[in-house]
Design a protein around this motif. Structure first.
Motif, PDB file in Angstrom:
ATOM      1  N   LYS A 106       0.832  -1.204   0.000  1.00 29.38           N
ATOM      2  CA  LYS A 106       0.000   0.000   0.000  1.00 29.38           C
ATOM      3  C   LYS A 106       0.866   1.254   0.000  1.00 29.38           C
ATOM      4  O   LYS A 106       2.070   1.213   0.287  1.00 29.38           O
ATOM      5  CB  LYS A 106      -0.908   0.027   1.239  1.00 29.38           C
ATOM      6  N   LYS A 107       0.229   2.382  -0.302  1.00 27.15           N
ATOM      7  CA  LYS A 107       0.876   3.687  -0.187  1.00 27.15           C
ATOM      8  C   LYS A 107       0.231   4.552   0.889  1.00 27.15           C
ATOM      9  O   LYS A 107       0.876   5.416   1.472  1.00 27.15           O
ATOM     10  CB  LYS A 107       0.807   4.433  -1.532  1.00 27.15           C
ATOM     11  N   GLU A 144      -6.876   0.515  -4.516  1.00 24.94           N
ATOM     12  CA  GLU A 144      -6.010  -0.661  -4.391  1.00 24.94           C
ATOM     13  C   GLU A 144      -4.746  -0.347  -3.599  1.00 24.94           C
ATOM     14  O   GLU A 144      -4.098  -1.253  -3.057  1.00 24.94           O
ATOM     15  CB  GLU A 144      -5.613  -1.199  -5.774  1.00 24.94           C
ATOM     16  N   GLU A 145      -4.391   0.934  -3.510  1.00 20.70           N
ATOM     17  CA  GLU A 145      -3.165   1.347  -2.823  1.00 20.70           C
ATOM     18  C   GLU A 145      -3.430   1.859  -1.414  1.00 20.70           C
ATOM     19  O   GLU A 145      -2.516   2.336  -0.747  1.00 20.70           O
ATOM     20  CB  GLU A 145      -2.464   2.435  -3.628  1.00 20.70           C
ATOM     21  N   ALA A 146      -4.688   1.751  -0.949  1.00 20.68           N
ATOM     22  CA  ALA A 146      -5.071   2.288   0.356  1.00 20.68           C
ATOM     23  C   ALA A 146      -5.658   1.196   1.246  1.00 20.68           C
ATOM     24  O   ALA A 146      -6.163   0.184   0.773  1.00 20.68           O
ATOM     25  CB  ALA A 146      -6.091   3.410   0.183  1.00 20.68           C
ATOM     26  N   VAL A 147      -5.578   1.411   2.561  1.00 21.40           N
ATOM     27  CA  VAL A 147      -6.158   0.480   3.525  1.00 21.40           C
ATOM     28  C   VAL A 147      -6.756   1.288   4.679  1.00 21.40           C
ATOM     29  O   VAL A 147      -6.221   2.328   5.069  1.00 21.40           O
ATOM     30  CB  VAL A 147      -5.098  -0.525   4.050  1.00 21.40           C
ATOM     31  N   MET A 160     -11.593  -0.684  -0.595  1.00 25.11           N
ATOM     32  CA  MET A 160     -10.221  -0.900  -0.147  1.00 25.11           C
ATOM     33  C   MET A 160     -10.130  -2.033   0.871  1.00 25.11           C
ATOM     34  O   MET A 160     -11.147  -2.481   1.422  1.00 25.11           O
ATOM     35  CB  MET A 160      -9.639   0.381   0.453  1.00 25.11           C
ATOM     36  N   ASP A 161      -8.919  -2.506   1.132  1.00 27.19           N
ATOM     37  CA  ASP A 161      -8.686  -3.479   2.191  1.00 27.19           C
ATOM     38  C   ASP A 161      -8.961  -2.838   3.542  1.00 27.19           C
ATOM     39  O   ASP A 161      -8.877  -1.608   3.703  1.00 27.19           O
ATOM     40  CB  ASP A 161      -7.233  -3.982   2.152  1.00 27.19           C
ATOM     41  N   VAL A 166       1.460  -4.512   6.467  1.00 24.78           N
ATOM     42  CA  VAL A 166       1.427  -3.512   5.403  1.00 24.78           C
ATOM     43  C   VAL A 166       2.843  -3.151   4.969  1.00 24.78           C
ATOM     44  O   VAL A 166       3.666  -2.714   5.771  1.00 24.78           O
ATOM     45  CB  VAL A 166       0.683  -2.243   5.855  1.00 24.78           C
ATOM     46  N   LYS A 196       4.368   0.247  -1.001  1.00 24.08           N
ATOM     47  CA  LYS A 196       4.374  -0.079  -2.430  1.00 24.08           C
ATOM     48  C   LYS A 196       5.184   0.967  -3.197  1.00 24.08           C
ATOM     49  O   LYS A 196       4.776   2.119  -3.302  1.00 24.08           O
ATOM     50  CB  LYS A 196       2.935  -0.121  -2.980  1.00 24.08           C
TER      51      LYS A 196
END
Length: 224
Positions: free
Chosen positions: A6-7, A165-168, A185-186, A219, A222
């Motif tokens: 993730k970012k 897709e890049e966040a949680v 998101m996750d 985590v 990315k």
């Protein structure tokens, strides 16, 4: 252990970053006591976890007073925020500060999404020296919709130019988990907060953790 790249990490705060339950509970009962000579139990209060403040008052006010929920909300905030009762008993949960510092060093964007007003969030973030948070979003007293609506999370992703897709989303309540899912998101649920663990499990988060520091094992930043 499975890892996700993730970012951006978006955090709830009450019950996730800091343990504010006692102060919030006392302020809530103070408002009820001084305005209608009523108090609720700790168990009754815990069933309201994750709800916006106005909805919390709606749930406990009698039928003939439910339309006054916004007035009770204002009186609560006067006591809790303006009269500075927000950190009488509130403390950070174990391993929070060190973990946030380590995540920042790895390069993560980190933000807050809470139903509290931004003006109190900013005060509390400053009080606890949480400068790792680059953006603080509070839906209380704002035009943004409360969780589980994903609007605040979508706003944060837009500000950082990050995809879902890049966040949680990391939080302790059903509302947090559903907001993350509604944003696509996750999600990561913490078990030490305010929500019942069985309720959290039913939301089917991507991960469930018992200790905040476990985030570092899950985590991974990315890189482009």
């Amino acid at each position: 252990m499975k890892k996700i790249k993730k970012k951006l990490i978006i955090f709830d705060v009450d019950g996730t970053i800091w343990d504010s339950e006692k102060d919030v509970f006392l302020a809530f009962n103070h408002t009820l006591k001084t305005n209608m000579n009523k108090e609720i139990t700790k168990e009754e209060f815990q069933t309201l976890a994750g709800l916006p403040l106005g909805d919390m008052f709606k749930h406990v006010l009698p039928e003939d007073k439910k339309e006054l929920f916004s007035e009770y909300e204002k009186k609560y905030r006067k006591y809790y925020i303006d009269e500075s009762h927000y950190v009488d008993e509130t403390t950070l949960f174990a391993n929070v500060k060190e973990t946030l510092e380590n995540l920042k060093k790895q390069g993560f964007y980190m933000a807050v999404a809470s139903s509290k007003p931004k003006r109190i969030l900013d005060k509390m973030v400053e009080y606890f020296y949480l400068d790792e948070f680059q953006l603080v979003v509070g839906t209380g007293e704002s035009h943004l919709k409360h969780k589980p609506d994903p609007e605040s999370l979508n706003y944060i992703m837009h500000q950082f130019h990050v995809s879902k897709e890049e966040a949680v989303m990391v939080g302790d309540t059903k509302a947090d988990m559903m907001a993350g899912k509604n944003a696509g998101m996750d999600t990561i649920a913490v078990t030490y907060g305010y929500e019942n663990i069985e309720i959290l499990k039913k939301t089917m988060p991507t991960f469930i953790i018992d200790d905040f520091k476990t985030l570092q094992d899950i985590v991974v930043y990315k890189h482009d």
